[in-house]
Write an enzyme that holds these catalytic residues in place. Structure first.
Site, PDB file in Angstrom:
ATOM      1  N   HIS A 156       0.837  -1.199   0.000  1.00 34.75           N
ATOM      2  CA  HIS A 156       0.000   0.000   0.000  1.00 34.75           C
ATOM      3  C   HIS A 156       0.869   1.245   0.000  1.00 34.75           C
ATOM      4  CE1 HIS A 156       0.791  -0.997   4.234  1.00 34.75           C
ATOM      5  NE2 HIS A 156       0.754   0.303   4.472  1.00 34.75           N
TER       6      HIS A 156
ATOM      7  N   CYS B  18       2.039   3.654  11.490  1.00 38.63           N
ATOM      8  CA  CYS B  18       2.958   3.127  10.485  1.00 38.63           C
ATOM      9  C   CYS B  18       3.245   4.237   9.485  1.00 38.63           C
ATOM     10  CB  CYS B  18       2.372   1.899   9.790  1.00 38.63           C
ATOM     11  SG  CYS B  18       0.904   2.233   8.783  1.00 38.63           S
TER      12      CYS B  18
END
Length: 736
Positions: free
Chosen positions: A65, A255
């Protein structure tokens, strides 16, 4: 707004064998559907994100991603691999591949939906339904939440956790049971609490409905989760009694992209806490922002878990509490261990050190980085804060020389003598302002190296040590050593167990006092003089550089400037050159000239290559090439990064070759430079300016020729044939 995923974005027979091939196959579907505008640019962004940390998860899941300017709207593509693809997960290859694409400025609603998907990946009923699906349309509906995740069909192999059949008798088939909700690290947990573990499952909402609620309330878990709330309020006769004072943990998950791992770690921690009878409240610091945990909740917490790969925002809120600090994947893969560890620390009375937020150069760092990696990051933190002082001061000094000549450094203080109508007075003013700014070089370097190691408490001893380095003529090297010593001293003091009553004055009084005294003692009486002698030796060596030695140094500096295009090696070479300007001599001025010349080559070469052979580059790269002219001329090496990210094996070697040629020629021509920045705008201040421009032109030509040659040799793939002249006006995608 289009649906997040459609049947066209689903591939139930993904034939790719590598993660790069899988990303390309799914990304091509996004391009076909109009969700991605530039395939190669988007794949480069995915590769850059993958380089930060593998995206494979336990349980056979891969979630490549990224956020990219080449994405028009939040999009998700799904592929199912029969043989499995290695995404770096500890338990082996992934068979369920989710490619998540978010625009650079993705809206909060869609990011909330993406975060909800990430949470559902922790539900084995959901992933089991994906493994048994046979139709792309139904699969897309399942992922969107339009269709519930039913238990597998009778002919499918049952999930191991469903063996007891307890949940089948008490829960609807479409809702996951507590055992299945335990997450990858908790799959074998026998405890089956009667309260639901997942925030989504007990309400009967579909994933899309849950996402809508998440978008309205914010993606972060700023208050107790639904699971914890229902566990606390469940008063039915069958409910297991809740202890009067359960152990309470607050956690932060984050993250680099803030889309998937952030929310999966939160879900995993919440479920593990529920299984262990511990209250866990998570603040997810994701792409859609974050909602702060209630201050009273933080104050009452018995322990803290940081599962993160980027800086924890407002970390000082958790100071003094037992803390476990790990990477975000640890929060996903082993939440029970983290909970047990923080409980053990609390039982032993361990108090966390004063909060230390990650320094800017530490963003995206892995919690498992070794000492050498952390040392590099600490040094780069100091350099990153030093550069603005150097650039401002150096350019002011350069302008002063341009206006008033090189004797302007002997002008009297403008505070005592300034004539408004004389250019010499204005030149003197610029020189003296620049001199003051440039004088902060060593203290700022030392102060922010210490900051990178120990956060704010390191600033005072770091600045003190840097100032002492100037006082004893230890120069740039003295600043480096002083910063490292200051950070180490503060980190050592922070490890000492302090009574709670004294913690409030530690960062304000005790740490600055003790650390400054220790650093001052060491710099003045122990290591200062040897460092000063080493600095003098380096200065004398640079001053005596001639002939072959100077050319070799120019080659090395040119290679370093062009290897990582603004990264650590580039910064080391630049810091070496700037350090010489603190006590300038003929050799240090040559080094500064060679470094700036070499740093200008990569973006100029890419700009020239896109102009000469535009057919070898995508439309986005040709647009970047136009900007690279200005960036290269301004000495902004980072202008070549988009090209290197898309095609590193051809661009980086070409850039290094040109940089080496330019560095060598600059040193051979004896070019000098007193300004640390400015590109062609400070050419009038350069010694041998025409030869300097010739060196830059030669290196640019070499890099341009090499990158064109290498790109021209590559073989087109069957799905991406070589472009024809007619394609030049269209967006041409060339396979790497």
């Amino acid at each position: 707004m289009s649906e997040l995923i459609t049947a066209e974005l689903v591939d139930l027979d993904l034939s790719a064998e590598t993660k790069d091939a899988a990303a390309r196959s799914l990304a091509e579907r996004m391009v076909t559907s109009g969700r991605v505008t530039d395939l190669e640019g988007f794949l480069a962004d995915i590769a850059a994100r993958e380089a930060q940390m593998p995206t494979g998860l336990d349980g056979g899941i891969g979630i490549p991603h990224c956020r990219s300017e080449h994405v028009t709207e939040p999009t998700l593509a799904f592929g199912r691999s029969a043989s499995g693809i290695d995404f770096g997960a500890p338990d082996g290859p992934a068979d369920l591949i989710f490619l998540i694409a978010a625009p650079a400025g993705g809206d909060a609603d869609h990011l909330s939906i993406l975060s909800t998907l990430a949470r559902h990946l922790m539900d084995e009923t959901f992933t089991g339904a994906l493994r048994s699906a046979t139709e792309p349309a139904r699969t897309a509906a399942l992922i969107r939440g339009d269709e519930p995740a039913a238990v597998p069909e009778p002919d499918a192999a049952p999930e191991p956790e469903a063996a007891t059949g307890q949940e089948a008798a008490t829960e609807p088939a479409a809702e996951p049971g507590p055992e299945r909700d335990a997450g990858p690290a908790q799959a074998t947990t026998d405890a089956a609490p009667t309260t639901p573990a997942a925030a989504e499952a007990p309400t009967g909402r579909t994933p899309a409905e849950t996402a809508t609620k998440a978008a309205a309330e914010g993606p972060a878990v700023g208050a107790p989760s639904e699971a914890a709330t229902e566990a606390a309020t469940d008063t039915t006769p069958d409910a297991t009694p809740t202890p009067a004072a359960p152990f309470r943990i607050v956690a932060i998950t984050s993250c680099p992209t803030g889309i998937a791992h952030t929310y999966m770690a939160a879900e995993s921690l919440e479920k593990a806490g529920q299984a262990a009878g511990v209250e866990v409240f998570v603040e997810t610091q994701g792409s859609a922002g974050f909602k702060r945990l209630d201050p009273q909740l933080v104050a009452d917490a018995d322990g803290v878990i940081f599962a993160h790969d980027v800086e924890v925002r407002e970390k000082e809120r958790f100071a003094g509490k037992p803390t476990v600090d790990v990477g975000v994947k640890a929060g996903i893969n082993r939440p029970a261990e983290l909970i047990a560890e923080v409980r053990q620390k609390a039982a032993h009375g361990e108090a966390g050190a004063p909060a230390r937020a990650a320094a800017p150069m530490d963003k995206g760092a892995d919690a498992g980085d070794g000492f050498a990696t952390r040392l590099r990051k600490w040094l780069m933190t100091g350099v990153s804060y030093m550069v603005p002082f150097v650039a401002a001061g150096g350019l002011l000094i350069a302008l002063a020389f341009a206006i008033g000549g090189y004797t302007i450094n002997k002008a009297p203080s403008v505070a005592e003598h300034f004539i408004w109508t004389e250019s010499a007075s204005w030149a003197a003013l610029l020189f003296q302002i620049g001199g003051v700014a440039f004088g902060f070089l060593v203290p700022v370097l030392a102060g922010f190296i210490a900051y990178g190691m120990a956060d704010r408490p390191g600033l005072v001893p770091g600045f003190v040590g840097g100032a002492i380095a100037l006082t004893i003529n230890a120069g740039f090297l003295g600043g480096l050593i002083a910063g490292l010593i200051a950070g180490a001293v503060v980190m050592a003091i922070q490890r000492v167990r302090i009574p709670p009553v004294l913690r409030g004055i530690m960062p304000v009084v005790v740490i600055p006092l003790i650390s400054s005294a220790i650093v001052g003692f060491l710099m003045f009486l122990v290591i200062g003089k040897p460092i000063a002698a080493l600095q003098k030796g380096l200065t004398d060596w640079l001053s005596g550089l001639t002939g072959a030695n100077a050319i070799i140094l120019g080659v090395i500096l040119g290679l370093m400037m062009c290897f990582d295009l603004g990264g650590p090696l580039n910064k080391v070479a630049y810091a070496f050159a700037v350090g010489g300007l603190a006590n300038p001599n003929e050799g240090s001025l040559k080094v500064m000239a060679a470094v700036m010349a070499a740093g200008m080559v990569p973006p100029l070469a890419m700009a020239l290559a896109t102009t000469v052979r535009s057919r070898l580059f995508t439309k986005a790269e040709r647009e970047n090439g136009k900007a690279a002219w200005v960036l290269g001329a301004s000495f902004i090496t980072e202008g070549a990064i988009p090209f290197a990210a898309a095609d590193p094996l051809r661009v980086i070697p070409s850039a290094m070759a040109g940089g080496a040629v330019t560095g060598a020629l600059s040193m051979a021509f004896g070019c000098t430079l007193r300004a640390p920045h400015g590109g062609i705008f400070v050419v009038p201040l350069i010694g041998q300016p025409l030869l300097y421009l010739l060196a830059i032109a030669a290196g640019t030509a070499v890099s341009t020729a090499l990158v064109i040659l290498l790109k021209g040799l590559r073989k087109p793939s069957p799905t991406h044939p070589a472009p024809s002249p007619a394609d030049d006006e269209a967006e041409v995608t060339v396979a790497a």
